[in-house]
Design an enzyme around this catalytic site. Sequence first.
Site, PDB file in Angstrom:
ATOM      1  N   LYS A   1       3.315  -9.731 -20.182  1.00  0.00           N
ATOM      2  CA  LYS A   1       2.911  -8.345 -20.453  1.00  0.00           C
ATOM      3  C   LYS A   1       1.484  -8.304 -20.976  1.00  0.00           C
ATOM      4  O   LYS A   1       0.666  -7.508 -20.552  1.00  0.00           O
ATOM      5  CB  LYS A   1       3.890  -7.759 -21.480  1.00  0.00           C
ATOM      6  CG  LYS A   1       4.153  -6.299 -21.369  1.00  0.00           C
ATOM      7  CD  LYS A   1       5.239  -5.936 -20.395  1.00  0.00           C
ATOM      8  CE  LYS A   1       5.087  -6.535 -19.033  1.00  0.00           C
ATOM      9  NZ  LYS A   1       6.213  -6.463 -18.179  1.00  0.00           N
TER      10      LYS A   1
ATOM     11  N   HIS B   1       4.178 -31.767 -27.532  1.00  0.00           N
ATOM     12  CA  HIS B   1       4.056 -32.738 -26.437  1.00  0.00           C
ATOM     13  C   HIS B   1       2.793 -32.507 -25.614  1.00  0.00           C
ATOM     14  O   HIS B   1       2.718 -32.906 -24.461  1.00  0.00           O
ATOM     15  CB  HIS B   1       5.309 -32.692 -25.558  1.00  0.00           C
ATOM     16  CG  HIS B   1       6.535 -33.073 -26.316  1.00  0.00           C
ATOM     17  ND1 HIS B   1       6.793 -34.357 -26.731  1.00  0.00           N
ATOM     18  CD2 HIS B   1       7.559 -32.316 -26.803  1.00  0.00           C
ATOM     19  CE1 HIS B   1       7.926 -34.388 -27.415  1.00  0.00           C
ATOM     20  NE2 HIS B   1       8.407 -33.155 -27.478  1.00  0.00           N
TER      21      HIS B   1
ATOM     22  N   CYS C   1       0.871  -1.163   0.000  1.00  0.00           N
ATOM     23  CA  CYS C   1       0.000   0.000   0.000  1.00  0.00           C
ATOM     24  C   CYS C   1       0.909   1.214   0.000  1.00  0.00           C
ATOM     25  O   CYS C   1       2.121   1.079   0.119  1.00  0.00           O
ATOM     26  CB  CYS C   1      -0.855   0.024   1.265  1.00  0.00           C
ATOM     27  SG  CYS C   1      -1.752  -1.512   1.529  1.00  0.00           S
TER      28      CYS C   1
ATOM     29  N   GLU D   1       8.189 -13.217 -21.298  1.00  0.00           N
ATOM     30  CA  GLU D   1       7.950 -11.834 -20.899  1.00  0.00           C
ATOM     31  C   GLU D   1       6.805 -11.235 -21.737  1.00  0.00           C
ATOM     32  O   GLU D   1       5.926 -10.548 -21.200  1.00  0.00           O
ATOM     33  CB  GLU D   1       9.241 -11.009 -21.044  1.00  0.00           C
ATOM     34  CG  GLU D   1       9.107  -9.518 -20.853  1.00  0.00           C
ATOM     35  CD  GLU D   1       8.480  -9.103 -19.513  1.00  0.00           C
ATOM     36  OE1 GLU D   1       8.318  -9.941 -18.618  1.00  0.00           O
ATOM     37  OE2 GLU D   1       8.112  -7.908 -19.400  1.00  0.00           O
TER      38      GLU D   1
ATOM     39  N   GLU E   1      -1.175  -9.280 -18.217  1.00  0.00           N
ATOM     40  CA  GLU E   1      -1.422  -8.381 -17.090  1.00  0.00           C
ATOM     41  C   GLU E   1      -2.169  -7.117 -17.473  1.00  0.00           C
ATOM     42  O   GLU E   1      -2.892  -6.566 -16.658  1.00  0.00           O
ATOM     43  CB  GLU E   1      -0.144  -8.069 -16.304  1.00  0.00           C
ATOM     44  CG  GLU E   1       0.834  -7.162 -16.968  1.00  0.00           C
ATOM     45  CD  GLU E   1       2.044  -6.864 -16.080  1.00  0.00           C
ATOM     46  OE1 GLU E   1       1.878  -6.652 -14.875  1.00  0.00           O
ATOM     47  OE2 GLU E   1       3.163  -6.827 -16.619  1.00  0.00           O
TER      48      GLU E   1
ATOM     49  N   ASN F   1       1.454  -0.028   5.867  1.00  0.00           N
ATOM     50  CA  ASN F   1       1.801  -0.820   4.687  1.00  0.00           C
ATOM     51  C   ASN F   1       2.529  -2.051   5.190  1.00  0.00           C
ATOM     52  O   ASN F   1       3.544  -1.931   5.882  1.00  0.00           O
ATOM     53  CB  ASN F   1       2.696  -0.004   3.752  1.00  0.00           C
ATOM     54  CG  ASN F   1       3.249  -0.861   2.626  1.00  0.00           C
ATOM     55  OD1 ASN F   1       2.606  -1.825   2.204  1.00  0.00           O
ATOM     56  ND2 ASN F   1       4.434  -0.526   2.149  1.00  0.00           N
ATOM     57  N   GLY F   2       2.026  -3.234   4.823  1.00  0.00           N
ATOM     58  CA  GLY F   2       2.678  -4.469   5.263  1.00  0.00           C
ATOM     59  C   GLY F   2       1.637  -5.437   5.784  1.00  0.00           C
ATOM     60  O   GLY F   2       0.436  -5.287   5.518  1.00  0.00           O
TER      61      GLY F   2
ATOM     62  N   TRP G   1      -3.949  -1.687  -1.190  1.00  0.00           N
ATOM     63  CA  TRP G   1      -4.052  -2.893  -2.023  1.00  0.00           C
ATOM     64  C   TRP G   1      -4.408  -4.003  -1.046  1.00  0.00           C
ATOM     65  O   TRP G   1      -3.620  -4.380  -0.200  1.00  0.00           O
ATOM     66  CB  TRP G   1      -2.717  -3.166  -2.712  1.00  0.00           C
ATOM     67  CG  TRP G   1      -2.770  -4.331  -3.646  1.00  0.00           C
ATOM     68  CD1 TRP G   1      -3.298  -4.347  -4.909  1.00  0.00           C
ATOM     69  CD2 TRP G   1      -2.255  -5.645  -3.412  1.00  0.00           C
ATOM     70  NE1 TRP G   1      -3.146  -5.594  -5.459  1.00  0.00           N
ATOM     71  CE2 TRP G   1      -2.516  -6.408  -4.568  1.00  0.00           C
ATOM     72  CE3 TRP G   1      -1.601  -6.252  -2.345  1.00  0.00           C
ATOM     73  CZ2 TRP G   1      -2.140  -7.741  -4.686  1.00  0.00           C
ATOM     74  CZ3 TRP G   1      -1.240  -7.586  -2.459  1.00  0.00           C
ATOM     75  CH2 TRP G   1      -1.505  -8.315  -3.623  1.00  0.00           C
TER      76      TRP G   1
ATOM     77  N   ARG H   1       1.013   1.759  -5.970  1.00  0.00           N
ATOM     78  CA  ARG H   1       1.267   0.745  -4.946  1.00  0.00           C
ATOM     79  C   ARG H   1      -0.010   0.010  -4.535  1.00  0.00           C
ATOM     80  O   ARG H   1       0.031  -0.948  -3.772  1.00  0.00           O
ATOM     81  CB  ARG H   1       1.870   1.392  -3.699  1.00  0.00           C
ATOM     82  CG  ARG H   1       3.185   2.083  -3.949  1.00  0.00           C
ATOM     83  CD  ARG H   1       3.703   2.669  -2.671  1.00  0.00           C
ATOM     84  NE  ARG H   1       4.093   1.612  -1.757  1.00  0.00           N
ATOM     85  CZ  ARG H   1       5.302   1.063  -1.727  1.00  0.00           C
ATOM     86  NH1 ARG H   1       6.229   1.491  -2.539  1.00  0.00           N
ATOM     87  NH2 ARG H   1       5.575   0.110  -0.878  1.00  0.00           N
TER      88      ARG H   1
ATOM     89  N   LYS I   1       2.082  -2.075  -8.312  1.00  0.00           N
ATOM     90  CA  LYS I   1       3.426  -1.954  -8.874  1.00  0.00           C
ATOM     91  C   LYS I   1       4.459  -2.686  -8.024  1.00  0.00           C
ATOM     92  O   LYS I   1       5.340  -3.352  -8.537  1.00  0.00           O
ATOM     93  CB  LYS I   1       3.785  -0.468  -8.988  1.00  0.00           C
ATOM     94  CG  LYS I   1       5.173  -0.198  -9.542  1.00  0.00           C
ATOM     95  CD  LYS I   1       5.256  -0.568 -10.997  1.00  0.00           C
ATOM     96  CE  LYS I   1       6.630  -0.355 -11.597  1.00  0.00           C
ATOM     97  NZ  LYS I   1       6.783  -1.088 -12.863  1.00  0.00           N
TER      98      LYS I   1
HETATM   99  O1  M6R Z   1       9.951  -4.521  -8.373  1.00  0.00           O
HETATM  100  P1  M6R Z   1      10.245  -5.904  -8.844  1.00  0.00           P
HETATM  101  O2  M6R Z   1      11.085  -5.926 -10.093  1.00  0.00           O
HETATM  102  O3  M6R Z   1      10.832  -6.781  -7.800  1.00  0.00           O
HETATM  103  O4  M6R Z   1       8.844  -6.512  -9.235  1.00  0.00           O
HETATM  104  C1  M6R Z   1       8.717  -7.847  -9.621  1.00  0.00           C
HETATM  105  C2  M6R Z   1       7.375  -8.114 -10.249  1.00  0.00           C
HETATM  106  O5  M6R Z   1       6.348  -7.881  -9.333  1.00  0.00           O
HETATM  107  C3  M6R Z   1       7.142  -7.260 -11.487  1.00  0.00           C
HETATM  108  O6  M6R Z   1       8.150  -7.431 -12.433  1.00  0.00           O
HETATM  109  C4  M6R Z   1       5.787  -7.605 -12.132  1.00  0.00           C
HETATM  110  O7  M6R Z   1       5.827  -8.897 -12.652  1.00  0.00           O
HETATM  111  C5  M6R Z   1       5.430  -6.589 -13.209  1.00  0.00           C
HETATM  112  N1  M6R Z   1       4.101  -6.118 -13.008  1.00  0.00           N
HETATM  113  C6  M6R Z   1       5.456  -7.121 -14.577  1.00  0.00           C
HETATM  114  O8  M6R Z   1       5.181  -6.152 -15.525  1.00  0.00           O
END
Ligand code: M6R
Length: 610
Positions: free
Chosen positions: A486, A505, A2, A482, A489, A100-101, A74, A27, A605
């Site tokens: 992308k 397979h 958060c 990757e 998400e 936060n936590g 969050w 966040r 994020k």
């Molecule tokens: O801040 P970080 O690189 O440790 O974050 C890791 C993942 O949470 C982050 O890369 C996430 O997968 C992204 N939303 C992907 O776009």
Amino acid sequence: MCGIVGYIGNRDSKEVLIEGLKKLEYRGYDSAGIAVFTDNGLEIRKSKGRLAMLEDKLKNEPIAGSVGIGHTRWATHGKPSDVNSHPHTDNSSKFSVVHNGIVENYLDLKEELSAKGHIFVSETDTEVISHLIADEYHGDIVTAVQRAVKRMRGAYALGVLTEYEPTKLVAVRFASPLVIGIGENENFIGSDIPAILEYTRNVYILNDGEMAVLTRSGVELMTTNGDIISKEIFHVDWDLVTAEKAGFEHFMLKEIHEQPKAYRDTMMGRISEDGKSVVLKEIGMSNEQLRGISRIHIVACGTAFHAGLVGKTVIESLARIPVETDVASEYRYRSPIITPDTLVIVVSQSGETADTLAALREAKRNGARVLAITNVVGSSVAREADDVITTWAGPEIAVASTKAYTSQLIAFYLLGLYLAQERGMAQAQQVEEIVAAMHKLPEQVESILEQAELFKTVAEAMSKHDNLFFIGRGLDFAVAQEGSLKLKEISYIHSEAYAAGELKHGTLALIEDGIPVIALVTQEDLYEKTLSNIKEVKARGAHVLGIANAGYEGEVLKSVDEVFSIPRTLPLLTPALSVVPLQILSYHASLARGNDVDKPRNLAKSVTVE
Ligand code: M6R
């Protein structure tokens, strides 16, 4: 995961809090709230939904005062709702807390406090903290917070106010980030620097077990044991504009376009003037230690993990050190074999990802040296690692990571070359050849970006499907993973990335008429094999978009429906180019589906919970 912000000074605190929360919305954004000292005492406004909902509420129910705390949530414990939103308070409404936590032992504490007569209204762990502080309060808020946190297990960054001491704002940190902003006759707290950057460039970065007592005129720093400490002020030399959209419709698009700069900045100062060697002064290992590394573990989450997959191939092929890759959430539970000659590389854009941080600590506990690749100076990962390679991508705001990923790739190229060079595995000529090709990457990305519009139509067609595949071999498979993440998400289209040769397979059964398949065909030594796999999906009705090296597009087009060419570079460096079209495709697919590109549903994020 958060965002928290706090203010004590002479301004209208509501303005400072809302502006700060806007910078922290990445966040978490399922609810928001503020608490402010008003003429009527401590007043709270909070609302489920985006920050805009809270702003609407504040129009109807204004609040005024010059001391306050705010939160953007969050959800972890309890669904997104008004009552579960922060700030939380105790039964007397004299104490207010933003958090936060996660408090892991909150149920035990709740039971104990309930037995004493405390009544809880929310499902959150945070509400327990406000009750606990109230319970421990005997006339001094600092002692009450110290006593309360001693009883809590888990992670927390807290902002605490009490009506009994309205000239104080107390902040405390354990395993969740928190910075203190220092102003003139005003002071601030924030989960990260952009939240307070509009008001001050001078900050203290709190470490675990540290707290701060803010008044209008000063900040007193201490440990949670009550020992007074002093800290160096960290002066922030980047500005807010860097963290804003600069004319682009979305942060993600802006960040995609910032990649050429991120590549240049990440390379800058790390290559000798004659271009024949890599200089990584930030690595404090002696030549003997570098030669003594017998294995490497790369540990990260999400996109950073995908950068690690490329890193594995880069390090193994250049430095010939065996590399294992793990997602951080699994690493410490599989009892990895860590010896003193294991180098653990953690990769994290934010440097605050809880799983990555826990993996780092596990590695250190087992005696490994830890090298971090991170984008945030002063982050937890950066502070706890032995060596740090900073990726100079600048602040990344969009939830979907783009420039952070590609600058992590640049960091791996530099590291792979450095290890090879220091261990006597690479000749100056080889380093020179790779470095020369790396210097061309920014321009090559620019040339891809110039054609970005080409992807709109393809992405619009893709956006009408519910399932999709990415295929590739070798490094193309790493990039396919990757690309698939992308797309998922931000467009919410289900997609899977497959090693092209593995489809037959089992997964080939899912290929049916018209299903889109994105095939990466950039690894020239695997070229013919990948084309055969493309033919397998074509024969089952797939609609294939090929991503191929310039010069090969004509040949690839014979096997696919559409082809997009990327500039030619060395095979090892291709991921730094081939991922760019995939980022743009995902962006347009998300737009075509009417999604919130920068803030996709259910995500945040920075994932600071395990
Ligand atoms: O801040 P970080 O690189 O440790 O974050 C890791 C993942 O949470 C982050 O890369 C996430 O997968 C992204 N939303 C992907 O776009």
